[in-house]
Design a protein around this motif. Structure first.
Motif, PDB file in Angstrom:
ATOM      1  N   ARG A   2       0.964  -1.380  -0.192  1.00  0.00           N
ATOM      2  CA  ARG A   2      -0.305   0.036  -0.248  1.00  0.00           C
ATOM      3  C   ARG A   2       1.052   1.233   0.274  1.00  0.00           C
ATOM      4  O   ARG A   2       0.382   2.064  -0.411  1.00  0.00           O
ATOM      5  N   MET A   3       1.902   1.587   0.741  1.00  0.00           N
ATOM      6  CA  MET A   3       3.053   2.328   0.542  1.00  0.00           C
ATOM      7  C   MET A   3       3.711   2.785  -0.533  1.00  0.00           C
ATOM      8  O   MET A   3       3.613   3.779  -0.929  1.00  0.00           O
ATOM      9  N   LEU A   4       4.029   1.691  -1.408  1.00  0.00           N
ATOM     10  CA  LEU A   4       4.295   1.406  -2.875  1.00  0.00           C
ATOM     11  C   LEU A   4       3.575   2.102  -3.880  1.00  0.00           C
ATOM     12  O   LEU A   4       4.017   2.349  -4.146  1.00  0.00           O
ATOM     13  N   LEU A   5       2.347   1.850  -3.453  1.00  0.00           N
ATOM     14  CA  LEU A   5       1.143   2.103  -4.294  1.00  0.00           C
ATOM     15  C   LEU A   5       0.982   3.805  -4.283  1.00  0.00           C
ATOM     16  O   LEU A   5      -0.008   4.247  -4.938  1.00  0.00           O
ATOM     17  N   GLY A   6       1.817   4.425  -3.383  1.00  0.00           N
ATOM     18  CA  GLY A   6       1.354   6.183  -2.698  1.00  0.00           C
ATOM     19  C   GLY A   6       0.343   6.798  -1.889  1.00  0.00           C
ATOM     20  O   GLY A   6       0.133   6.934  -1.544  1.00  0.00           O
ATOM     21  N   HIS A   7      -0.440   4.767  -1.043  1.00  0.00           N
ATOM     22  CA  HIS A   7      -0.719   5.405  -0.488  1.00  0.00           C
ATOM     23  C   HIS A   7      -0.226   5.370   1.111  1.00  0.00           C
ATOM     24  O   HIS A   7       0.215   4.613   1.349  1.00  0.00           O
ATOM     25  N   VAL A   8       0.362   6.515   1.090  1.00  0.00           N
ATOM     26  CA  VAL A   8       0.563   6.639   2.615  1.00  0.00           C
ATOM     27  C   VAL A   8       0.129   6.626   3.791  1.00  0.00           C
ATOM     28  O   VAL A   8      -1.301   7.129   3.969  1.00  0.00           O
ATOM     29  N   PRO A   9      -0.104   5.788   5.182  1.00  0.00           N
ATOM     30  CA  PRO A   9      -0.499   5.607   5.962  1.00  0.00           C
ATOM     31  C   PRO A   9      -0.743   6.325   6.930  1.00  0.00           C
ATOM     32  O   PRO A   9       0.425   7.643   7.493  1.00  0.00           O
ATOM     33  N   ALA A  10      -2.276   6.934   7.189  1.00  0.00           N
ATOM     34  CA  ALA A  10      -2.228   8.340   8.510  1.00  0.00           C
ATOM     35  C   ALA A  10      -1.582   7.744  10.173  1.00  0.00           C
ATOM     36  O   ALA A  10      -1.543   6.699   9.883  1.00  0.00           O
ATOM     37  N   VAL A  11      -1.335   8.215  11.031  1.00  0.00           N
ATOM     38  CA  VAL A  11      -0.581   8.080  12.023  1.00  0.00           C
ATOM     39  C   VAL A  11      -2.250   6.972  12.933  1.00  0.00           C
ATOM     40  O   VAL A  11      -1.636   6.611  13.549  1.00  0.00           O
ATOM     41  N   ARG A  12      -3.255   7.066  12.344  1.00  0.00           N
ATOM     42  CA  ARG A  12      -4.226   6.373  13.066  1.00  0.00           C
ATOM     43  C   ARG A  12      -4.197   5.515  11.835  1.00  0.00           C
ATOM     44  O   ARG A  12      -4.326   3.984  13.186  1.00  0.00           O
ATOM     45  N   ASP A  13      -4.333   5.146  11.162  1.00  0.00           N
ATOM     46  CA  ASP A  13      -3.774   3.602  11.178  1.00  0.00           C
ATOM     47  C   ASP A  13      -2.970   3.409  10.736  1.00  0.00           C
ATOM     48  O   ASP A  13      -2.544   1.863  11.226  1.00  0.00           O
ATOM     49  N   GLY A  14      -1.301   3.586  11.218  1.00  0.00           N
ATOM     50  CA  GLY A  14      -0.514   3.340  11.489  1.00  0.00           C
ATOM     51  C   GLY A  14      -0.034   2.622  13.239  1.00  0.00           C
ATOM     52  O   GLY A  14      -0.017   1.186  13.828  1.00  0.00           O
ATOM     53  N   VAL A  15      -0.660   3.647  13.903  1.00  0.00           N
ATOM     54  CA  VAL A  15      -1.385   3.467  15.067  1.00  0.00           C
ATOM     55  C   VAL A  15      -1.842   2.242  15.563  1.00  0.00           C
ATOM     56  O   VAL A  15      -1.777   0.842  16.118  1.00  0.00           O
ATOM     57  N   LEU A  16      -2.825   1.498  14.458  1.00  0.00           N
ATOM     58  CA  LEU A  16      -4.111   1.066  14.349  1.00  0.00           C
ATOM     59  C   LEU A  16      -3.105  -0.742  13.997  1.00  0.00           C
ATOM     60  O   LEU A  16      -3.364  -2.024  14.549  1.00  0.00           O
ATOM     61  N   ALA A  17      -2.902  -0.513  12.963  1.00  0.00           N
ATOM     62  CA  ALA A  17      -2.395  -1.919  13.226  1.00  0.00           C
ATOM     63  C   ALA A  17      -1.124  -2.362  14.486  1.00  0.00           C
ATOM     64  O   ALA A  17      -0.562  -3.621  13.938  1.00  0.00           O
TER      65      ALA A  17
END
Length: 415
Positions: A61-76
């Motif tokens: 997802r990051m390679l395709l250009g979708h940089v996760p928000a802080v909320r998504d990263g913390v949730l993962a």
């Protein structure tokens, strides 16, 4: 853990069966977890594959250009931490899940039943149930006794013998004995069945805990994790409700059985009472069944937070450029110029306003459209500097010649 002993002959039937079932439930829950969470087991390999796939999808997802928000990263990170802690550590799993599911209902039942003075609220519920079963067995041995009502006996066939009961009295006595046996059978069935259902269901779910916890990582399998939580929560609520209902049943049966046994030992018949005892046992058996159904319905309403279920779908929608729905609200995707700063956007807006105000009139005598002087969309707008203001004293032109009318001019030409 040592193997559970068989039903000891010295103890009562009910207590021996319930203790055996409880021991088996605890053994299945603990040893099953250790077997599945051991290194090299099938579950450990599946868990490793799930974690690898989860991290790989996050990286793609990051390679395709979708940089996760802080909320998504913390949730993962939170999901990975929960899965690793509960699926690989018996100490964490026992504290957070095992003890809560198996021992928590008894503690809550004692806190609820102690103020109400329910039997077994302070401990020893199974022993009190076994004593009630022995009392019912003793009452069945004594029997309901022979009726002494008028018309219930016939004269003796020989002098000096007691009168013989009539056929109707013998039939009523047979029904009473059958009711006594049926009441004890219902009491044993309801008590052992309810306790066995909740304890064995909890033990099985606890044994399979690491397997279902791994399903928390992905959206497509998160429903299995929610279902596991619902069953485990329903078993815990069912155990709590069963303990309360059985305490109420004991509060009613213990003094009543003691009184009936005292009457029978005094050779006082209790005609009709066995049917009443049968009805009470039937009612409480149905109450136990209704309690288990109610606990299952309550546990069915368990849902994970909406953000846990919608985060992967929101990320996929953002990659497609579609509106993102989070928490019931629709959030439009950010435009392509979202990276620009707010100061640059304000500066562009001010410059566009100045261009509209200083733009010249359209060629061909067309005036600016609208009262505010906005330029029509079909006319080009150019950055033209405004004309310089007139010099001081030249804004009003003085008249250098006198005013001559047309008639005076004709008179001068005629002369």
């Amino acid at each position: 853990m040592a193997a559970c002993p068989a039903i000891p002959p010295a103890e009562g039937f009910l207590r021996g069966v319930v203790d055996f079932i409880d021991c088996q439930a605890q053994s299945v829950g603990a040893e099953g977890y250790r077997a599945l969470a051991a290194p090299g087991s099938t579950l450990s390999l599946v868990l490793l594959g799930f974690l690898t796939l989860f991290v790989a999808l996050f990286g793609y997802r990051m390679l395709l250009g979708h940089v996760p928000a802080v909320r998504d990263g913390v949730l993962a990170l939170v999901k990975i931490g929960i899965v690793l802690a509960l699926a690989t550590s018996w100490a964490a799993y026992r504290t957070l899940v095992y003890d809560v599911a198996l021992h928590g209902p008894a503690e809550i039942a004692s806190e609820i039943g102690a103020p109400a003075a329910l039997p077994g609220a302070g401990g020893g519920l199974v022993a009190r149930l076994d004593q009630a079963d022995r009392a019912m067995l003793r009452l069945a041995e004594l029997g309901p006794g022979e009726p002494v009502a008028a018309g219930a006996t016939t004269p003796a066939a020989e002098p000096g013998q007691p009168p013989l009961p009539t056929a109707a009295a013998r039939q009523a006595q047979g029904w009473d004995r059958l009711a006594l046996d049926g009441a004890r059978a219902l009491f044993l069935t309801g008590t052992i069945g309810a306790l066995a259902a909740v304890r064995l269901a909890a033990g099985l779910m606890l044994a399979l805990g690491p397997f279902f916890i791994a399903f928390l990582l992905f959206e497509g399998t998160r429903g299995l994790f929610e279902g596991w939580l619902r069953v485990l929560g329903g078993a815990a609520l069912g155990a709590l409700g069963t303990a309360i209902v059985l305490g109420v049943e004991l509060a009613m049966l213990e003094p009543w059985l003691a009184y009936l046994i005292a009457l029978r030992e005094a050779r006082v018949p209790i005609t009709g009472v066995p049917v009443e005892l049968f009805v009470v046992a039937l009612v409480f058996a149905l109450a136990l069944l209704a309690t288990l159904i109610a606990a299952a319905r309550v546990a069915y309403g368990l849902r994970l937070p909406a953000a846990w279920r919608e985060a992967p779908a929101a990320a996929a929608a953002a990659l497609r450029g579609e509106p993102v729905r989070i928490g019931g609200a629709v959030r439009e995707p950010a435009p392509a110029t979202a990276e620009r700063s707010r100061a640059a956007s304000v500066a562009d807006a001010v410059a566009a306003t100045q261009r509209r105000e200083t733009a010249p009139a359209a060629p061909g005598g067309l005036a600016m459209a609208g009262a505010g002087g906005h330029v029509p969309r079909h006319l080009p707008v150019r950055d033209v500097a405004p004309p310089p203001p007139p010099r001081l004293g030249q804004s009003f032109r003085r008249r250098t010649r006198g005013r001559v009318s047309a008639s005076s001019g004709r008179r001068d030409r005629a002369s």
